[in-house]
Design an enzyme around this catalytic site. Structure first.
Site, short mmCIF file in Angstrom:
data_model
loop_
_atom_site.label_atom_id
_atom_site.label_comp_id
_atom_site.label_asym_id
_atom_site.label_seq_id
_atom_site.Cartn_x
_atom_site.Cartn_y
_atom_site.Cartn_z
N SER A 65 21.33 6.95 -12.98
CA SER A 65 22.28 6.21 -14.07
C SER A 65 22.19 4.82 -13.86
O SER A 65 22.45 3.91 -14.86
CB SER A 65 23.45 6.96 -14.02
N LYS A 68 20.48 2.94 -16.85
CA LYS A 68 20.99 2.84 -18.12
C LYS A 68 21.09 1.39 -18.58
O LYS A 68 20.92 1.14 -19.93
CB LYS A 68 22.34 3.70 -18.17
N TYR A 190 14.35 11.04 -21.06
CA TYR A 190 15.71 10.52 -20.33
C TYR A 190 15.56 11.01 -18.92
O TYR A 190 15.87 10.27 -17.99
CB TYR A 190 16.99 11.34 -20.92
N TYR A 242 32.26 4.26 -15.21
CA TYR A 242 33.00 5.54 -15.74
C TYR A 242 34.23 5.43 -15.42
O TYR A 242 35.12 4.24 -15.75
CB TYR A 242 32.19 6.68 -15.04
N VAL A 260 24.23 8.88 -9.31
CA VAL A 260 24.47 10.03 -8.32
C VAL A 260 23.58 9.88 -7.29
O VAL A 260 23.73 10.96 -6.35
CB VAL A 260 24.26 11.29 -9.10
#
Length: 605
Positions: A65, A68, A190, A242, A260
């Site tokens: 992530s 992103k 993705y 988040y 992660v």
């Protein structure tokens, strides 16, 4: 100079945090379950391209992530803000990264940092075919990292095999009209994005590119338009962590993103980026060591983006050495020659602005790069406006390194404000000689450079034949001056003459020192110190106008007083002597003018 002070700070932080074993490796992607749980690397890259790495900072892992924000910036570049905003919002959710939710009013995913938004953003990249978009993805990320990047196909396949939740998210995006690709095709793009291999140093370099207005600080390649950088950093600030984003912004205060696989990236705009790799995750899916490292670095060096401690100019205003710029103490020709030859061993650094982490770290590196071959380092601190404790620690550690390598460090002209006394004490404790003025430091440095040669200290008595003004005079003329010119003694603090007094004699300093002062409305200004072997008042023999300055004895001193009528008698007794004497006066004055020109050139750099 060896290990830089901030390197030592980073290494110590790494040593302490390595003992922390809280958290678990992510297992919902089978390929990640095999990650080395105790791997731990830290990297910091500054906006001028300097890298610090410690531990496993070069161990590769999949970006996940942390990709992103970079892909979001690339999409802004490719299709523009308005079109991206039609498909992806910028509001924080407070939910987990893989929540299956959309903004009910618009049908858009809430932001590009959650999986729903990232799946859409990836498929907004420029390209008519899958392969074209994959090329855009890899080349775009490579521009941020400053090197070519590849996909870990094993991890990609593992994500493909277990990505049912992401499939559900993708179908939701397609049903709301935000995703126009086939779901499997969109997810493959993705999953490839998340499976790109990087290391902690790559992440720090990518973050430094954002900190540097979208330009890679090493390759100087622009990765995204500068106008899009604030948009990317804003979304990282509010959404990058988040459901931990609020607490993160409160504690650390840096735009950030986690993944992660164990990566964490934090960006301080205009200054640096911090990245870490440690696969042990907390309950929110963030690296426990990575979070702890960023918290400590932000606290230690006041990196919070909302800290009102504003950044200032580059810490080094300019530097020069003693081959061209010297103290107000006039030296004999022989001493000047020594200082010209040895002056490059002594460097003056003009430090300026507020000393916080970024300028103190840059100053530390500058000193490390420029102090290897010097015997003296003089820190001119008069333009320092403030400092914080972390910066002071870096500076004092830098001074200790230089002194530990055998060089002499002097710090001078610190402001008289109360805060400065703490820095004075810290620098003194680190081994620096703390001087009231730069001129004091320059004079002491010159004395030390001269003491290693064969030149006498100019407080000592000097024979007449060694005086610059009497060079090349025949022995008979020296004997005549010795016989006719009286020696006059002046105790320390005595006035020899004042500005405006008649110009009636030339003074040859036999021992001790005198100071030349200019009178000003706010007091006096010392413009020169004259020691044994030199002369003052020579202009009397040229223009015979009134004295232009005031002369006081800086120490107990003795001078030969050569009254102007004596020059006429000397010429009558020994014809041709006056021409030699006047030539010497012209040479001395020319040397002072040349020295002044050299100093002006050095200070204009």
């Amino acid at each position: 100079m060896g290990e830089l002070p901030f390197e030592a700070e980073l290494a110590e932080l790494h040593r302490r945090l390595r003992a922390h074993r809280d958290g678990s490796v992510a297992t919902y992607i089978p390929a990640l379950a095999a990650s080395p749980a105790d791997a731990f690397g830290l990297a910091v890259v500054t906006v001028d391209g300097h890298s610090y790495t410690v531990g496993d900072a070069r161990v590769p892992f999949t970006i996940q992530s942390v990709s992103k924000p970079f892909v979001y910036g690339m999409a802004l570049d490719d299709i523009g803000v308005e079109q991206v905003m039609r498909c992806v919002g910028v509001e924080p959710t407070g939910d987990a990264f893989n929540s299956i939710t959309v903004d009910e009013a618009s049908g858009r995913p809430f932001n590009p940092m959650v999986n729903a938004g990232a799946i859409v953003t990836t498929n907004l990249l420029r390209g008519d075919t899958v392969s074209e978009r994959e090329h855009r993805l890899l080349s775009g990320l490579a521009a941020f990292a400053g090197r070519s990047l590849v996909v870990d196909e094993d991890v990609r396949a593992s994500e493909q095999a277990t990505g049912d939740r992401n499939r559900a998210i993708a179908y939701l995006m397609r049903s709301s009209g935000m995703l126009h690709e086939e779901v499997d095709q969109a997810l493959d793009a993705y999953f490839r994005q998340c499976s790109v291999l990087v290391d902690a140093h790559d992440l720090a370099m990518m973050g430094a590119t954002l900190a540097n207005h979208g330009v890679n600080p090493v390759t100087h390649e622009r990765a995204i338009a500068a106008a899009h950088v604030p948009r990317v950093l804003s979304v990282m600030s509010t959404c990058g962590m988040y459901d931990y984003a609020g607490e993160w912004l409160y504690q650390v205060g840096l735009p950030a993103k986690s993944g992660v696989s164990g990566g964490v990236l934090a960006v301080l705009p205009g200054q640096l980026a911090v990245a870490s790799y440690s696969p042990r995750l907390d309950a929110r899916g963030n690296s426990t060591r990575g979070i702890a490292a960023c918290v400590e670095l932000a606290r230690r060096f006041r990196l919070h983006v909302f800290d009102p401690y504003a950044s200032g100019p580059a810490p080094v205003r300019r530097s020069y050495d003693l081959s061209a710029v010297r103290s107000k103490r006039w030296r004999t020709d022989a001493e000047t020659d020594v200082l010209r030859s040895k002056g490059a061993q002594a460097v003056v650094v003009e430090v300026q602005g507020p000393l916080q982490f970024a300028p103190a770290e840059a100053l530390s590196r500058w000193v490390a790069a420029h102090s290897r071959d010097v015997s003296h380092l003089l820190l001119d601190m008069r333009r320092v406006t403030s400092f914080d404790q972390g910066a002071a620690d870096l500076l004092t550690a830098t001074v200790a390194k230089v002194t530990g390598n055998g060089a002499t460090v002097a710090a001078c002209d610190l402001p008289g404000d109360p805060w400065a006394s703490e820095l004075w004490d810290a620098l003194s404790a680190a081994g620096a000689s703390v001087q009231v003025t730069l001129d004091d430091a320059l004079e002491q440095c010159e004395d030390e450079l001269l003491s290693h040669g064969e030149q006498p200290q100019d407080d000592d008595a000097t024979e007449l034949h060694a005086h610059d003004l009497l060079r090349d005079l025949p022995a008979g003329a020296i004997a005549w001056i010795d016989r006719e010119a009286p020696v006059q003694e002046f105790p320390k603090g005595a006035t020899v003459f004042r500005a405006g007094d008649p110009s009636d004699a030339i003074y040859l300093v036999v021992s001790g020192r005198v100071a030349v002062h200019l009178d000003r409305p706010d007091g006096t200004l010392r413009v020169a110190t004259v020691g044994a072997g030199s002369a003052f008042g020579e202009m009397a023999a040229i223009d015979r106008m009134g004295r232009s300055s005031t002369i006081e004895a800086e120490t107990d001193c003795a001078c030969r007083v050569l009254e102007l009528p004596m020059l006429d008698r000397l010429e009558q007794a020994l014809p041709g002597t006056s021409s030699i004497l006047y030539r010497n006066i012209a040479r001395v004055l020319a040397r002072r003018l040349r020295d002044a020109n050299d100093e002006i050139r050095a200070l204009q750099r």
